[in-house]
Design an enzyme around this catalytic site. Structure first.
Site, short mmCIF file in Angstrom:
data_model
loop_
_atom_site.label_atom_id
_atom_site.label_comp_id
_atom_site.label_asym_id
_atom_site.label_seq_id
_atom_site.Cartn_x
_atom_site.Cartn_y
_atom_site.Cartn_z
N GLY A 212 0.69 -1.29 -0.18
CA GLY A 212 0.33 -0.26 -0.17
C GLY A 212 0.81 1.59 -0.49
N PRO A 214 2.44 4.84 1.16
CA PRO A 214 2.99 5.59 2.47
C PRO A 214 1.74 5.93 3.44
CG PRO A 214 4.31 6.18 1.36
CD PRO A 214 3.40 5.60 0.54
N GLY A 215 2.14 5.84 4.43
CA GLY A 215 0.83 6.35 5.55
C GLY A 215 -0.46 5.76 5.48
N GLY A 217 -1.24 2.39 6.94
CA GLY A 217 -1.37 1.75 7.88
C GLY A 217 -0.61 0.22 8.27
N LYS A 218 -0.02 0.53 7.25
CA LYS A 218 0.73 -1.23 6.96
C LYS A 218 1.54 -1.87 7.94
CE LYS A 218 3.61 -0.16 3.71
NZ LYS A 218 2.44 1.23 3.52
N THR A 219 2.23 -0.93 8.64
CA THR A 219 3.44 -0.50 10.27
C THR A 219 2.26 -1.11 11.21
OG1 THR A 219 4.88 -0.18 9.56
CG2 THR A 219 4.98 -0.23 11.74
N GLU A 435 -4.69 33.64 -8.90
CA GLU A 435 -5.55 32.60 -8.03
C GLU A 435 -6.96 32.98 -9.12
OE1 GLU A 435 -4.43 30.74 -6.40
OE2 GLU A 435 -2.19 31.70 -6.45
N HIS A 438 -7.10 30.71 -12.29
CA HIS A 438 -7.33 29.25 -11.79
C HIS A 438 -8.44 29.20 -11.39
CE1 HIS A 438 -3.70 27.89 -12.09
NE2 HIS A 438 -2.38 28.72 -10.89
#
Length: 623
Positions: A212, A214-215, A217-219, A435, A438
């Protein structure tokens, strides 16, 4: 199994080592002091030794004024001198008279009888240096032995063993990723109730690969497995296997699996496995490369001749495309669990978990934040929760309100405000026009995202921000969506051109142009969205520069030229569409420009009101 039996703290060993070092240092100081004292004492009390007959002759010739008798030693002071200069020794059993001294013409003094305390003092002073020297030698040998053990442990595994930690994580603390949790819950159940699965012929999976961005939630999921499974859990990073010396990584792999087999059933978690599991034969390092030797050992340990070990390997990576095929085959990593970015419902659940221990008031709207935080990972949402708490604490609040939450979300998403940066009135006006360009292009084009906020306050590395947020989560994007996004990206530069003239454009659009070029090239190369190269993909290997140099490009120079022409055509078309929209809606641009100069930041609802009456020119339409 008792969890305490497989937790081995090492802080006592480090304290003992510090104690040995302090003891050795103090011992060396004491020994040095004794040596200096002894040398000084000897130098200050040097007496000339003379025979007893010479001393007797001097006494009989009336040359002596004072004799100090200490056991068999005579300390002699001559007449006319203030201190003793000579010494002599007599028979311990004889007196001065029996030796022939005339005691009537000299002052004689006898030392008092030696006490037991002074005897012990003399013995102590004699033995103390020996004890100190022995202690120093022992310390040196101990240090040498410790260095030898350290050298021998160079090839040992550095995996950390988890068991009875107080701050355990379980699956209840992991929101979203329901499919991934189900896969991992089955792994935990395999370890807890192996007979249940063995009775129907099921085999325990040897490996589970968490894939997945980064960030996501694998760990965290791996920590939840450690908290749920009542078995030893070894955790190590893929980079910890790799050393400068060939063979060390393979040795650590063998040691890790040997420890795991002794504690089976257990789980091994290898984080960032792509550091050691990259595809072999990439042309770097050769067959004796340390990383490849380590990977070979992992392959053998996971599915070699030795079978029947209840050891499950969990691994996490965000680069599964670079992993070796032998590592991914069934029998090693039997399961691949894909963990994607959370959807709207999961984001709301994740926010509620992170705010569980944070005081909030009734104004906090989690559904609204979850709706506008599309594309955020679990780590981003945790950061939003932490930033909102920091903002509230800075304002001396007891609770977090929706204003703090919005400020934290904007800080994480588009960077902190840099109000200290001073811009003159001309720069402010130019930024407001930029801006507004845009915003009007994004507002008018039908397949663009909605305008969420426009500000001319510098944020991060930009002078101003026009923030677009999609109304819902999307899995796919069409060609017309990408073309509207390209036109929106170029709206700022085209607005400067229309308002100030083609030769007065500024560097403010540098980041916009870079992102537009990247998107246009991705559309041609990876998505097959070109006119002449429709449905053709020209893959470019991602990775280190050396890999790009070694691998040959998969298309010709003529095709590369055609790709450049397709990219140029997309950018030119987007610029023309943006120019048409801006020229047709100059009044709306002026309204937003004036409001930005007045307030500096304009929210979505106010932008929508200012742009009432804006039109979509037919010349800019794609359909």
């Amino acid at each position: 199994m008792d969890k305490k039996s497989f937790r081995s703290p090492n802080h006592k060993d480090s304290n003992n080592k510090k104690g040995f070092k302090n003891f050795g240092f103090i011992a060396l100081l004491i020994l040095l002091g004794l040596i200096v004292f002894a040398a000084y004492g000897q130098s200050s009390n040097k007496l000339t030794q003379i025979p007893i007959t010479q001393a007797k002759q001097q006494n009989n010739d009336n040359q002596l004024s004072y004799i100090y008798v200490n056991s068999n030693q005579l300390t002699i002071t001559k007449k006319g001198q203030s201190k003793a200069t000579e010494k002599s020794y007599k028979d311990p059993s004889a007196s001065l008279k029996s030796e022939g001294f005339n005691t009537n013409q000299v002052t004689v003094e006898y030392a008092p009888a030696t006490s037991s305390s002074s005897t012990w003092l003399n013995i102590g002073l004699t033995i103390l240096p020996i004890i100190i020297i022995s202690g120093v030698i022992y310390f040196m040998l101990k240090s040498a032995q410790g260095q030898g053990n350290q050298a021998l442990s160079f090839g040992k595994s550095r995996a950390r063993l988890y068991g009875n930690e107080k701050d355990k994580v379980d699956f209840n603390q992991v929101a979203g990723s329901s499919e991934a949790k189900q896969e991992l819950e089955e792994v935990v159940e395999f370890l807890k109730y192996p007979k249940k699965f063995a009775s129907v012929g099921a085999r325990i999976p040897k490996g589970v690969l968490l894939i997945g961005p980064p960030g996501t939630g694998k760990t965290l999921l791996a920590r939840a497995v450690a908290g749920e499974a009542n078995v030893p859990f070894f955790s190590i990073s893929g980079s910890e296997f790799v050393e400068m010396f060939v063979g060390v990584g393979a040795s650590r792999v063998r040691d890790l699996f040997a420890k795991a087999k002794k504690n089976s059933p257990c789980i091994i978690f290898i984080d960032e496995i792509d550091a050691v599991g990259r595809r072999r034969g990439s042309g770097m390092g050769g067959g004796h490369d340390e990383r490849e030797q380590t990977l070979n050992q992992i392959l053998v340990e996971m599915d070699g001749f030795e079978q029947g070990q209840n050891v499950i390997v969990l691994a996490a990576t965000n680069r599964s495309d670079v992993l070796d095929p032998a590592l991914l085959r069934p029998g090693r990593f039997d399961r691949r669990v894909n963990i994607d970015l959370p959807d709207r419902k999961d984001r709301e659940a994740i926010l509620k978990i992170h705010f569980k221990k944070i005081p909030i008031d009734k104004s906090v709207d989690f559904p609204a934040l979850a709706a506008k935080s599309a594309g955020s990972s679990g780590a981003d949402l945790q950061n939003i929760a932490n930033e909102s708490a920091i903002i509230a604490a800075r304002k001396n609040k007891k609770e977090i309100n929706n204003e703090d939450l919005t400020e934290a979300f904007e800080k994480v998403a588009i960077g902190p405000e840099r109000k200290s940066k001073v811009m003159n009135e001309k720069e402010k006006e130019l930024t407001a026009y930029h801006e507004s360009g845009h915003a009007i292009v994004g507002h008018v084009l039908p397949d663009s995202d909605l305008v969420h906020k426009v500000t001319i306050i510098p944020r991060g590395g930009t002078g101003g921000v026009t923030w677009f947020i999609p109304p819902e989560d999307r899995s796919y994007h069409s060609l017309i969506e990408f073309k509207d996004i390209l036109a929106r990206m170029l709206g700022g530069r085209i607005s400067e051109e229309v308002i100030y003239g083609p030769d007065r454009i500024t560097t403010g659009a540098g980041n916009d142009l870079q992102k537009a070029a990247e998107l246009a090239r991705d559309m041609i190369i990876n998505q097959g969205m070109g006119k002449k190269l429709r449905d053709q993909v020209f893959h470019i290997d991602e990775g280190m520069m050396i890999e790009k140099i070694v691998h040959e490009r998969e298309y010709s120079d003529d095709t590369a030229k055609l790709i450049d022409q397709e990219v140029e055509a997309l950018i030119t078309e987007a610029a023309n569409r943006a120019r048409i929209v801006i020229k047709a809606n100059l009044k709306s641009i002026e309204k937003l420009k004036d409001k930005l100069l007045e307030k500096e930041s304009v929210e979505a609802e106010e932008v929508k009101k200012l742009f009432e009456g804006s039109e979509m020119p037919k010349a800019a339409a794609l359909y």
